[in-house]
Design an enzyme around this catalytic site. Structure first.
Site, PDB file in Angstrom:
ATOM      1  N   TRP A 146      25.181   9.003  22.524  1.00 45.71           N
ATOM      2  CA  TRP A 146      25.424   7.520  22.094  1.00 45.71           C
ATOM      3  C   TRP A 146      25.795   6.942  20.802  1.00 45.71           C
ATOM      4  O   TRP A 146      25.691   5.991  20.572  1.00 45.71           O
ATOM      5  CB  TRP A 146      24.335   6.730  22.746  1.00 45.71           C
ATOM      6  CG  TRP A 146      24.176   6.677  24.180  1.00 45.71           C
ATOM      7  CD1 TRP A 146      23.489   7.356  25.102  1.00 45.71           C
ATOM      8  CD2 TRP A 146      25.118   5.842  25.041  1.00 45.71           C
ATOM      9  NE1 TRP A 146      23.539   7.162  26.323  1.00 45.71           N
ATOM     10  CE2 TRP A 146      24.577   6.256  26.426  1.00 45.71           C
ATOM     11  CE3 TRP A 146      26.013   4.842  24.834  1.00 45.71           C
ATOM     12  CZ2 TRP A 146      25.311   5.598  27.529  1.00 45.71           C
ATOM     13  CZ3 TRP A 146      26.580   4.298  25.958  1.00 45.71           C
ATOM     14  CH2 TRP A 146      26.120   4.571  27.275  1.00 45.71           C
ATOM     15  N   ILE A 161       8.023   4.653  33.094  1.00 41.95           N
ATOM     16  CA  ILE A 161       9.006   5.193  32.228  1.00 41.95           C
ATOM     17  C   ILE A 161       9.028   4.777  30.755  1.00 41.95           C
ATOM     18  O   ILE A 161       9.468   5.407  29.944  1.00 41.95           O
ATOM     19  CB  ILE A 161      10.220   5.329  32.987  1.00 41.95           C
ATOM     20  CG1 ILE A 161      10.175   5.641  34.100  1.00 41.95           C
ATOM     21  CG2 ILE A 161      11.478   6.109  32.111  1.00 41.95           C
ATOM     22  CD1 ILE A 161       9.437   6.982  34.612  1.00 41.95           C
ATOM     23  N   GLY A 162       8.397   3.662  30.616  1.00 41.07           N
ATOM     24  CA  GLY A 162       8.256   3.112  29.170  1.00 41.07           C
ATOM     25  C   GLY A 162       8.692   1.777  28.738  1.00 41.07           C
ATOM     26  O   GLY A 162       7.810   0.935  27.991  1.00 41.07           O
ATOM     27  N   SER A 163       9.835   1.432  29.076  1.00 37.83           N
ATOM     28  CA  SER A 163      10.054  -0.119  28.756  1.00 37.83           C
ATOM     29  C   SER A 163       9.668  -1.140  29.766  1.00 37.83           C
ATOM     30  O   SER A 163       9.341  -0.654  31.163  1.00 37.83           O
ATOM     31  CB  SER A 163      11.860  -0.170  28.656  1.00 37.83           C
ATOM     32  OG  SER A 163      12.361  -0.069  29.884  1.00 37.83           O
ATOM     33  N   HIS A 215      16.820  -0.524  39.896  1.00 35.27           N
ATOM     34  CA  HIS A 215      18.173  -1.012  39.742  1.00 35.27           C
ATOM     35  C   HIS A 215      18.202  -2.666  40.388  1.00 35.27           C
ATOM     36  O   HIS A 215      19.134  -3.159  40.128  1.00 35.27           O
ATOM     37  CB  HIS A 215      19.097  -0.287  39.936  1.00 35.27           C
ATOM     38  CG  HIS A 215      19.478   0.937  39.120  1.00 35.27           C
ATOM     39  ND1 HIS A 215      18.667   2.240  39.246  1.00 35.27           N
ATOM     40  CD2 HIS A 215      19.479   1.081  37.804  1.00 35.27           C
ATOM     41  CE1 HIS A 215      18.636   2.902  38.602  1.00 35.27           C
ATOM     42  NE2 HIS A 215      19.250   2.378  37.660  1.00 35.27           N
ATOM     43  N   ASP A 268      12.683  11.280  26.211  1.00 33.21           N
ATOM     44  CA  ASP A 268      13.792  10.936  27.086  1.00 33.21           C
ATOM     45  C   ASP A 268      15.180  11.688  26.847  1.00 33.21           C
ATOM     46  O   ASP A 268      15.575  11.674  25.644  1.00 33.21           O
ATOM     47  CB  ASP A 268      14.083   9.407  27.127  1.00 33.21           C
ATOM     48  CG  ASP A 268      12.930   8.630  27.599  1.00 33.21           C
ATOM     49  OD1 ASP A 268      12.098   8.792  28.627  1.00 33.21           O
ATOM     50  OD2 ASP A 268      12.970   7.450  27.052  1.00 33.21           O
ATOM     51  N   GLU A 285      36.190 -11.033  22.233  1.00 32.72           N
ATOM     52  CA  GLU A 285      36.711 -12.183  22.814  1.00 32.72           C
ATOM     53  C   GLU A 285      36.933 -12.099  24.622  1.00 32.72           C
ATOM     54  O   GLU A 285      36.774 -13.166  25.231  1.00 32.72           O
ATOM     55  CB  GLU A 285      37.957 -12.479  22.379  1.00 32.72           C
ATOM     56  CG  GLU A 285      38.131 -13.121  20.875  1.00 32.72           C
ATOM     57  CD  GLU A 285      38.262 -11.814  20.030  1.00 32.72           C
ATOM     58  OE1 GLU A 285      37.821 -10.446  20.279  1.00 32.72           O
ATOM     59  OE2 GLU A 285      38.185 -11.968  18.630  1.00 32.72           O
ATOM     60  N   CYS A 325      17.649  10.053  34.324  1.00 37.14           N
ATOM     61  CA  CYS A 325      18.078   9.113  35.072  1.00 37.14           C
ATOM     62  C   CYS A 325      18.670   9.396  36.526  1.00 37.14           C
ATOM     63  O   CYS A 325      19.354   8.266  36.880  1.00 37.14           O
ATOM     64  CB  CYS A 325      18.782   8.304  34.395  1.00 37.14           C
ATOM     65  SG  CYS A 325      17.560   7.413  33.033  1.00 37.14           S
TER      66      CYS A 325
HETATM   67  N1  GLN Z   1      12.070   5.189  28.071  1.00 32.58           N
HETATM   68  C1  GLN Z   1      13.300   4.297  28.477  1.00 32.58           C
HETATM   69  C2  GLN Z   1      12.961   3.053  29.129  1.00 32.58           C
HETATM   70  O1  GLN Z   1      11.891   3.072  29.840  1.00 32.58           O
HETATM   71  C3  GLN Z   1      14.167   5.275  29.412  1.00 32.58           C
HETATM   72  C4  GLN Z   1      15.517   4.602  29.488  1.00 32.58           C
HETATM   73  C5  GLN Z   1      16.379   5.590  30.505  1.00 32.58           C
HETATM   74  O2  GLN Z   1      15.911   6.441  31.098  1.00 32.58           O
HETATM   75  N2  GLN Z   1      17.617   5.263  30.219  1.00 32.58           N
HETATM   76  O3  GLN Z   1      13.895   2.014  29.095  1.00 32.58           O
HETATM   77 ZN    ZN Z   2      16.040   6.460  33.452  1.00 30.78          ZN
END
Ligand code: GLN
Ligand code: ZN
Length: 766
Positions: A572, A442-444, A705, A610, A30, A654
């Site tokens: 996590w 890096i992947g995404s 970022h 990762d 909420e 990261c």
């Molecule tokens: N492979 C993930 C991505 O590219 C890595 C994310 C991360 O480093 N937290 O989003």
């Molecule tokens: Zn990262």
């Protein structure tokens, strides 16, 4: 030692049942919805304040219902409790002073505003909660602004609730703050804060508080002798405040060790100890609290398992021997667990009865307090019910699967199987035939509205399984085409099918359950629903192979498969407490290892595992770190050593400040490690070199970022720094991190600049 003023008689109300704090985001988020509505202008201030007041009232009601005779207040926060404390002490950064309204100023410090940089954010001890880091300068003029604490107290007092305001203590506040460049350590300012905390005590007493709790979790970390002396001095002075409430100092997330003695040398009225995290030892070694109240944290405030009430009661019995009076409590604030199991109607009913979220934990506190007061017979029914749940948990075949344990043992004892890094590099070079300074990501790729809508439609049943797969394949095709067009060397599928890098795997592995609304605040208005790892972990079927194979079928360039490493998956999740964490980690590692082998079998030549949370999981005490690094590195190696020498293993981290973990990064022995480096100008390369790391590295060449698109020139200049620091044949070119939070336009422009810059450097090198 303690000034005589404190010996004025003061009646100390007994406490028997309480919690150290509670969540505030709301059972159905909420507060998140309200503050985000307020930020976007769709909710007005009175409505926001109404939601907040309602959440506080509900929380008090929950605790009253559990039979608490001391109720923590001031645990509400619009954003973060460290930021609240900074506001209370007049220590918001000067740059937000241009904002007139106090609440908007507070939000500006938290999130930034037009032309105002927000405070940095970092992890709250070893939890997944993130706090805002106050900035303290030599000339920060502290002043007391107690309105929020006092009004929260007044609300509770008006309801006749026995309120115990909770405030972050001065030592923890300063220890977690950072010095503005050029200024002394914030801890040097302790003497300036003491009078403000004294004033606060007086005001709270006048406002009707019999008790006050100062949170000092910093006391469970390693402190120097001088710092311990300072603890005694500061709390000695706080105790000398005339007309103060009874004072409880809360330690949690570990054993306070020598800090307990430092506190014991003052006249504080109570100490809270975390008996889940092993606080009994120091308490037992001290006689200082024999005539005072001890808040015994026997109910785990940060994990989701039902308490073994018989064991907890036995522990409480032991504590009685070291305390004047014992209060039953949670080990820490329940900020770190979901609100209630009530809404979890879809959860496997067997697993559900093993769990306790905040509301169920409050009930456990109440039952234990009743057992202490009236004898166990009075609440035997409650004990019996929970005993049955424990027996069910212990005997469930999913909790102990002999085949999983056998396979883990077999792989563990198999020993190292891959060749030396150097040999592997040669084999991979032959196989992959990549240009110098290969470019990759890096992947995404962006998690667009299109992707999120498709996922939501699939979840609600509006999109069939087949159509969902089709939609995701379409996303993969777009991303592959884009990477081909941009000229990247090693492609990725873009991770469109992943809601989250941990939850995705948790949903496909056996041994995990996920919740419907088990929300926990991560920071500000951001909440996560951590999976619950309850049993032995098995991979019933490949998890990523079809997506990766599909992507590889669309390109002749190498496709990098994407997996999440065991440490990050544990970091996590709520992790079972009935098996050593190293063993749990190895089970997850085994599942990842099986996935790498299947990816390899499907023709995938590069696999990234990762581990962004390797450093984040580091234990609070120096003494515990070596053992942690040992098992976490071993687990990663277990996950990544099942493939052939010609299959290239990447990992991604990261951050760029490795500090004490740098040797462990090297010991992971990934063939290629990508890391954040743009903001620190490639400094990490020299550090890795100094640590003797000889494998390949992909230092991030731009910061993902920020929405800013980097220029070719700035990437070229970073790459020049990189090739100056490390041989070019060991370097990769990639962004700092995944691209999921960026827009498609930003990503296309930024990657184009990155590829162009790499080309220019290759030409320069000849
Ligand atoms: N492979 C993930 C991505 O590219 C890595 C994310 C991360 O480093 N937290 O989003
Ligand atoms: Zn990262």
């Amino acid at each position: 030692m303690t000034p005589t003023a404190s010996s004025a008689p003061r009646t100390v109300q007994p406490i028997t049942a309480t919690a150290l704090g509670a969540a505030r985001i709301g059972p159905q988020r909420e507060l998140k919805k309200a503050v985000e509505g307020y930020w976007s202008g769709t909710l007005d201030r009175p409505s926001l304040e109404n939601v907040a007041a309602g959440l506080r009232r509900d929380e008090r009601a929950r605790m009253a219902q559990a039979g608490f005779d001391s109720v923590p207040t001031n645990t509400f926060s619009y954003y973060d409790q460290m930021l609240d404390t900074a506001a209370m002490l007049g220590a918001l950064p000067p740059r937000v002073a241009v904002v007139d309204d106090p609440l908007d100023r507070y939000f500006a410090a938290a999130r930034g505003a037009e032309g105002i940089r927000p405070l940095e954010m970092t992890k709250w001890f070893d939890t997944n909660y993130h706090y805002l880091v106050p900035e303290i300068a030599d000339d920060t003029a502290f002043s007391l602004h107690p309105e929020a604490v006092l009004s929260d107290l007044a609300e509770a007092v008006a309801e006749g609730v026995p309120a115990r305001p909770v405030v972050i203590g001065p030592i923890t506040f300063l220890a977690l703050s950072k010095a503005v460049p050029g200024s002394a350590s914030p801890l040097d300012r302790l003497d300036d804060l003491t009078p403000l905390y004294q004033q606060l005590l007086t005001l709270l007493r006048a406002g009707g508080a019999d008790w006050v709790q100062f949170d000092e979790p910093i006391l469970v970390t390693d402190l120097s002798l001088a710092q311990l002396e300072k603890v005694t001095e500061v709390y000695g002075e706080l105790c000398a405040t005339e007309d103060r409430p009874a004072l409880c100092v809360a330690t949690y997330f570990g054993d306070a060790g020598p800090a307990l003695h430092a506190l014991g040398a003052t006249e504080i009225d109570a100490v809270a100890v975390d008996l889940v995290a092993g606080g009994l030892e120091s308490l037992a070694a001290s006689t200082a609290f024999h005539d005072r109240v001890v808040l015994a944290g026997v109910v785990d405030g940060r994990n989701v398992w039902r308490t073994d009430l018989d064991r907890a009661l036995a522990a409480l019995g032991t504590v009685i021997g070291f305390a004047g009076q014992v209060a039953v409590s949670t080990s820490c604030s329940t900020l770190h667990v979901p609100y209630s199991l009530e809404s979890e109607t879809d959860l496997d009913p067997t697993v559900r009865q093993w769990l306790a979220f905040a509301q169920e934990k409050f009930a456990e506190v109440g039952i234990l307090a009743a057992a202490l007061r009236d004898g166990r017979a009075a609440v035997e029914g409650e004990f019996e019910l929970r005993r049955e749940a424990l027996v069910s948990r212990r005997s469930d075949p999913r909790v102990k699967d002999a085949s999983v344990r056998g396979r883990v043992d077999a792989v563990r004892s198999g020993g190292a199987s891959r060749a030396s890094a150097h040999e592997r590099a040669n084999r991979q070079k032959e196989r992959l035939g990549l240009a110098a300074l290969p470019t990759t990501t890096i992947g995404s790729f962006p998690q667009t509205a299109r992707i999120r809508n498709a996922r939501a439609a699939h979840r609600s049943g509006a999109l069939s399984d087949v159509d969902y797969v089709g939609a995701m394949q379409e996303e993969i095709r777009r991303v592959i085409e884009l990477q081909e067009r941009l000229g990247l060397d090693v492609l990725v599928h873009g991770e469109p099918e992943r809601n989250d890098m941990v939850q995705y795997f948790a949903e496909l592995l056996e041994g995990f359950v996920t919740t419907a609304s088990g929300w926990v605040q991560s920071y500000g208005s951001r909440c996560v629903r951590p999976p619950i790892l309850y049993g032995d972990v098995r991979r019933p079927a490949p998890m990523t192979v079809e997506w990766a194979s599909y992507a590889q079928s669309l390109t002749s360039k190498p496709l990098k498969g994407m997996l999440t490493g065991p440490v990050t998956i544990l970091a996590w999740s709520f992790v079972r407490d009935d098996l050593p964490v190293a063993d749990v980690s190895d089970q997850v590692a085994l599942a990842i290892r099986q996935e790498t082998i299947d990816l390899q079998g499907a023709g995938i030549s590069i696999i990234q595992v990762d581990e962004p949370d390797l450093r984040e999981m580091l234990p609070l005490r120096e003494n515990d770190r070596q053992a942690y690094l040992e098992w976490s590195v071993n687990s990663f190696r277990l996950a990544t050593s099942g493939v052939s020498d010609a299959t290239q293993i990447h990992t991604h981290l990261c951050y760029s400040e490795f500090g004490t973990v740098i040797d462990s990064i090297a010991r992971l022995d990934a063939d290629v490690t990508s890391i954040e480096a743009a903001r620190s100008h490639m400094e990490i390369l020299a550090d890795l070199d100094a640590a003797g790391f000889g494998n390949q590295v992909g230092p991030g060449v731009y910061d993902i970022h920020s929405p800013r698109v980097p220029s070719v020139e700035e990437i070229v200049s970073l790459l020049r720094e990189a090739v100056a620091a490390m041989p070019a044949d060991r370097l990769w070119v990639n962004p700092d991190c995944g691209l999921k939070t960026r827009s498609e336009e930003e990503v296309e422009a930024a990657l184009a600049a990155m590829v162009e810059a790499a080309k220019m450097i290759r030409e320069e090198l000849g």
